[in-house]
Design a protein around this motif. Structure first.
Motif, PDB file in Angstrom:
ATOM      1  N   SER A  53       1.386   0.909   6.647  1.00 14.85           N
ATOM      2  CA  SER A  53       1.796   1.997   7.537  1.00 14.85           C
ATOM      3  C   SER A  53       0.923   2.064   8.789  1.00 14.85           C
ATOM      4  CB  SER A  53       1.763   3.338   6.803  1.00 14.85           C
ATOM      5  OG  SER A  53       0.441   3.719   6.521  1.00 14.85           O
ATOM      6  N   GLY A  85       7.608   2.926  10.119  1.00 18.71           N
ATOM      7  CA  GLY A  85       7.840   3.225   8.725  1.00 18.71           C
ATOM      8  C   GLY A  85       8.950   2.446   8.057  1.00 18.71           C
ATOM      9  N   VAL A 118       7.516   0.204   5.231  1.00 20.91           N
ATOM     10  CA  VAL A 118       7.075   1.018   4.091  1.00 20.91           C
ATOM     11  C   VAL A 118       8.288   1.568   3.341  1.00 20.91           C
ATOM     12  CG1 VAL A 118       5.776   3.073   3.422  1.00 20.91           C
ATOM     13  CG2 VAL A 118       4.883   1.572   5.185  1.00 20.91           C
TER      14      VAL A 118
END
Length: 71
Positions: A25, A31, A34
């Protein structure tokens, strides 16, 4: 024995994957990486738990995004 191994894998997996997600991250602030990793993580846990997921009448769902939860 399977329960113990599953618990052990989930515990170690949580530590390893959460630290990895935290590190990633920092490198990918949007994002998306992730998020893909979290989906993989969830699939592994469902597999370990012996849970099957199915969707009935999926064609009736309109305009995503959705969050589906069950208990």
């Amino acid at each position: 024995m399977r329960r113990v191994l599953g618990f052990l894998y989930m515990t170690v997996g949580t530590v390893v994957l959460s630290l990895t997600a935290l590190f990633i991250s920092l490198l990918h602030p949007r994002g998306d990486v992730v998020h893909r990793m979290a989906r993989f993580w969830a699939k592994i846990y469902l597999l370990i738990g012996g849970v099957t997921v199915s969707l009935v009448n999926g064609e009736k769902i309109e305009n995503p995004p959705y969050i589906f939860m069950s208990n």
